[in-house]
Design a protein around this motif. Structure first.
Motif, PDB file in Angstrom:
ATOM      1  N   GLN A 210       0.820  -1.219   0.000  1.00 51.82           N
ATOM      2  CA  GLN A 210       0.000   0.000   0.000  1.00 51.82           C
ATOM      3  C   GLN A 210       0.852   1.267   0.000  1.00 51.82           C
ATOM      4  OE1 GLN A 210      -1.906  -1.394   3.647  1.00 51.82           O
ATOM      5  NE2 GLN A 210      -3.868  -1.490   2.564  1.00 51.82           N
ATOM      6  N   LEU A 211       2.178   1.089  -0.105  1.00 52.12           N
ATOM      7  CA  LEU A 211       3.069   2.246  -0.018  1.00 52.12           C
ATOM      8  C   LEU A 211       3.744   2.524  -1.350  1.00 52.12           C
ATOM      9  CD1 LEU A 211       4.932   1.261   3.276  1.00 52.12           C
ATOM     10  CD2 LEU A 211       2.950   2.756   3.058  1.00 52.12           C
ATOM     11  N   SER A 212       4.169   3.764  -1.528  1.00 50.73           N
ATOM     12  CA  SER A 212       4.973   4.111  -2.704  1.00 50.73           C
ATOM     13  C   SER A 212       6.412   3.640  -2.466  1.00 50.73           C
ATOM     14  CB  SER A 212       4.967   5.627  -2.911  1.00 50.73           C
ATOM     15  OG  SER A 212       5.735   6.247  -1.889  1.00 50.73           O
ATOM     16  N   GLY A 213       7.198   3.635  -3.539  1.00 42.13           N
ATOM     17  CA  GLY A 213       8.602   3.223  -3.412  1.00 42.13           C
ATOM     18  C   GLY A 213       9.364   4.083  -2.415  1.00 42.13           C
ATOM     19  N   GLY A 214       9.131   5.379  -2.464  1.00 43.58           N
ATOM     20  CA  GLY A 214       9.832   6.290  -1.554  1.00 43.58           C
ATOM     21  C   GLY A 214       9.453   6.013  -0.104  1.00 43.58           C
ATOM     22  N   GLN A 215       8.150   5.743   0.103  1.00 47.10           N
ATOM     23  CA  GLN A 215       7.701   5.421   1.473  1.00 47.10           C
ATOM     24  C   GLN A 215       8.306   4.095   1.929  1.00 47.10           C
ATOM     25  OE1 GLN A 215       3.478   5.639   0.728  1.00 47.10           O
ATOM     26  NE2 GLN A 215       3.351   7.750   1.463  1.00 47.10           N
ATOM     27  N   MET A 216       8.344   3.107   1.030  1.00 48.70           N
ATOM     28  CA  MET A 216       8.933   1.813   1.414  1.00 48.70           C
ATOM     29  C   MET A 216      10.396   1.986   1.814  1.00 48.70           C
ATOM     30  SD  MET A 216       7.442  -1.281  -0.853  1.00 48.70           S
ATOM     31  CE  MET A 216       6.991  -0.572  -2.407  1.00 48.70           C
ATOM     32  N   GLN A 217      11.103   2.815   1.067  1.00 38.51           N
ATOM     33  CA  GLN A 217      12.520   2.976   1.396  1.00 38.51           C
ATOM     34  C   GLN A 217      12.693   3.715   2.722  1.00 38.51           C
ATOM     35  OE1 GLN A 217      14.950   1.330   1.098  1.00 38.51           O
ATOM     36  NE2 GLN A 217      16.153   1.870  -0.695  1.00 38.51           N
ATOM     37  N   ARG A 218      11.794   4.661   3.035  1.00 35.92           N
ATOM     38  CA  ARG A 218      11.888   5.334   4.339  1.00 35.92           C
ATOM     39  C   ARG A 218      11.589   4.341   5.467  1.00 35.92           C
ATOM     40  NH1 ARG A 218       7.893   9.733   2.383  1.00 35.92           N
ATOM     41  NH2 ARG A 218       7.852  10.649   4.461  1.00 35.92           N
ATOM     42  N   ILE A 219      10.647   3.418   5.207  1.00 32.89           N
ATOM     43  CA  ILE A 219      10.356   2.372   6.208  1.00 32.89           C
ATOM     44  C   ILE A 219      11.568   1.446   6.363  1.00 32.89           C
ATOM     45  CG2 ILE A 219       8.888   0.373   6.757  1.00 32.89           C
ATOM     46  CD1 ILE A 219       7.386   3.074   6.888  1.00 32.89           C
ATOM     47  N   ALA A 220      12.222   1.131   5.238  1.00 31.35           N
ATOM     48  CA  ALA A 220      13.396   0.251   5.314  1.00 31.35           C
ATOM     49  C   ALA A 220      14.502   0.905   6.154  1.00 31.35           C
ATOM     50  CB  ALA A 220      13.907  -0.072   3.907  1.00 31.35           C
ATOM     51  N   ILE A 221      14.620   2.223   6.047  1.00 32.58           N
ATOM     52  CA  ILE A 221      15.617   2.930   6.862  1.00 32.58           C
ATOM     53  C   ILE A 221      15.215   2.869   8.342  1.00 32.58           C
ATOM     54  CG2 ILE A 221      16.677   5.177   7.344  1.00 32.58           C
ATOM     55  CD1 ILE A 221      16.385   5.801   4.308  1.00 32.58           C
ATOM     56  N   ALA A 222      13.927   3.081   8.611  1.00 32.42           N
ATOM     57  CA  ALA A 222      13.447   2.986  10.003  1.00 32.42           C
ATOM     58  C   ALA A 222      13.701   1.582  10.551  1.00 32.42           C
ATOM     59  CB  ALA A 222      11.959   3.330  10.073  1.00 32.42           C
ATOM     60  N   ARG A 223      13.472   0.581   9.710  1.00 30.76           N
ATOM     61  CA  ARG A 223      13.693  -0.799  10.166  1.00 30.76           C
ATOM     62  C   ARG A 223      15.164  -1.030  10.506  1.00 30.76           C
ATOM     63  NH1 ARG A 223      12.524  -5.879   6.328  1.00 30.76           N
ATOM     64  NH2 ARG A 223      14.150  -4.778   5.167  1.00 30.76           N
ATOM     65  N   ALA A 224      16.055  -0.508   9.672  1.00 31.25           N
ATOM     66  CA  ALA A 224      17.484  -0.676   9.960  1.00 31.25           C
ATOM     67  C   ALA A 224      17.852   0.046  11.263  1.00 31.25           C
ATOM     68  CB  ALA A 224      18.317  -0.141   8.799  1.00 31.25           C
ATOM     69  N   MET A 225      17.265   1.218  11.491  1.00 30.39           N
ATOM     70  CA  MET A 225      17.579   2.002  12.694  1.00 30.39           C
ATOM     71  C   MET A 225      17.048   1.349  13.970  1.00 30.39           C
ATOM     72  SD  MET A 225      19.273   4.762  12.057  1.00 30.39           S
ATOM     73  CE  MET A 225      18.902   5.892  13.412  1.00 30.39           C
ATOM     74  N   ALA A 226      16.017   0.510  13.834  1.00 30.21           N
ATOM     75  CA  ALA A 226      15.371  -0.075  15.015  1.00 30.21           C
ATOM     76  C   ALA A 226      16.330  -0.935  15.828  1.00 30.21           C
ATOM     77  CB  ALA A 226      14.149  -0.896  14.591  1.00 30.21           C
ATOM     78  N   MET A 227      17.349  -1.467  15.191  1.00 27.29           N
ATOM     79  CA  MET A 227      18.314  -2.289  15.919  1.00 27.29           C
ATOM     80  C   MET A 227      19.413  -1.446  16.570  1.00 27.29           C
ATOM     81  SD  MET A 227      17.514  -5.465  16.051  1.00 27.29           S
ATOM     82  CE  MET A 227      18.892  -6.622  16.081  1.00 27.29           C
ATOM     83  N   GLU A 228      19.270  -0.119  16.474  1.00 26.28           N
ATOM     84  CA  GLU A 228      20.271   0.795  17.018  1.00 26.28           C
ATOM     85  C   GLU A 228      21.671   0.437  16.529  1.00 26.28           C
ATOM     86  OE1 GLU A 228      19.653   1.276  21.219  1.00 26.28           O
ATOM     87  OE2 GLU A 228      17.637   2.057  20.848  1.00 26.28           O
TER      88      GLU A 228
END
Ligand code: ADP
Ligand code: MG
Length: 306
Positions: free
Chosen positions: A193-211
């Motif tokens: 349900q997301l655009s490519g740009g939104q997916m990539q911002r989520i992917a960055i958030a996911r990477a950051m979640a592990m600190e």
């Protein structure tokens, strides 16, 4: 957008005097080796990687300091992705040495095919590799979100599964990260349900979640429609402004010029030239660097090579 810190909120019963830097209760984080003063976060010495008879990395030596933003540029096939993948041991280096946080991760040919170190016991190998990998967040060209999971589950799953963080704490952190990347209203959405740009911002958030202590980006915007590139670069720019250590492979030269502390020009598996962006972009010493940059700036097909 706010900088997240590792400080815990004071409990209601806490004394009036603020307690500075309380010991973190997270054994995963407190287990991390401390970088000795004056040592870089990452040191790479004479790194080689061959695939069968194909000698791809031919002796990479460099260091990455804490808080530094290093941009890697160079022609397609030069070994940029292989370099990032060797750094976080998605590929096993053929030879060379890597230190991370002052700890030697790769020593000569001591790594086995699965990336674990044959000099260590089985348990120590697994533990080291897991800790090392989660210290390095990776963001790929093609997002790699789990399609059957909501955004908040995509972001909170690894902290829960690998670090044993409670669902509540992991989701709270995920919401903070969604705020940070500007997508708090997408928590319950699915990737489709997301655009490519939104997916990539989520992917960055996911990477950051592990600190992680460093984020590696492999052409994070080259699969995006042009109008979505800016929103992803803006998120990366915010991370850079907050001193996240980053190694970024990109063809976005204006962005590189703005955020990079140092630019590496990688071709034929070696760093042909490195320096501050002002030197690499305005006055490179190597004709190959000049040639590459003039093609990129002229919009040659190489610039958008996938
Ligand atoms: P870049 O990211 O700079 O375009 P890569 O690191 O992807 O370059 O690739 C460098 C070379 O290594 C290419 O010739 C590529 O085909 C080869 N290569 C990369 N990964 C593999 C692999 N898993 N097996 C065999 N060859 C590979
Ligand atoms: Mg690549």
């Amino acid at each position: 957008m706010t900088r997240t810190t590792r400080k815990q909120p004071a409990s209601p019963a806490a004394p009036a005097v603020p307690v500075l830097d309380p010991p973190t209760p997270d054994p995963f984080l407190s287990d991390r080796p401390v970088v000795p003063p004056g040592k870089p976060l990452i040191e790479v010495e004479d790194l080689h990687k061959s695939f069968g008879g194909l000698h791809v990395l031919r002796g990479i030596t460099t260091t990455i300091k804490k808080g530094e933003v290093v941009v890697v540029i160079g022609p397609s096939g030069g070994g940029k992705s292989t370099f990032l993948r060797c750094l976080n041991l998605l590929e096993t280096p053929t030879s060379g040495r890597i230190w991370f946080g002052g700890e030697e991760i790769v020593s000569g040919g001591s790594l086995q095919r699965d990336g674990t170190d044959r000099r260590l016991s089985h348990r120590a190998r697994e533990r080291n590799l897991n800790r090392y990998r989660s210290d390095m967040g990776m963001v790929f060209q093609r997002f790699n979100l789990f399609p059957h999971m909501t955004v908040i589950d995509n972001i909170s799953m690894a902290p829960r599964m690998i670090r044993g963080v409670s669902r509540e704490a992991a989701e709270k952190k995920a919401m903070e990260l969604l705020e940070r990347v500007g997508l708090p209203d997408k928590a319950r959405a699915y990737p489709s349900q997301l655009s490519g740009g939104q997916m990539q911002r989520i992917a960055i958030a996911r990477a950051m979640a592990m600190e992680p202590r460093v984020l590696l980006f492999d052409e994070p915007t080259s699969a995006l429609d042009p109008e979505m590139v800016g929103e992803v670069l803006a998120v990366m720019q915010e991370l850079a402004a907050n001193h996240m250590t980053m190694v970024i492979v990109t063809h976005e030269m204006n962005f590189a010029r703005d955020v990079a502390d140092r630019v590496l020009f990688l071709e034929g598996g070696v760093i042909l030239e490195e320096g501050p962006p002002s030197v690499i972009f305005e006055n490179p010493s190597q004709p190959r660097t000049r040639d590459f940059l003039s093609k990129i700036i002229a919009g040659a097909p190489e610039a958008s090579a996938k």
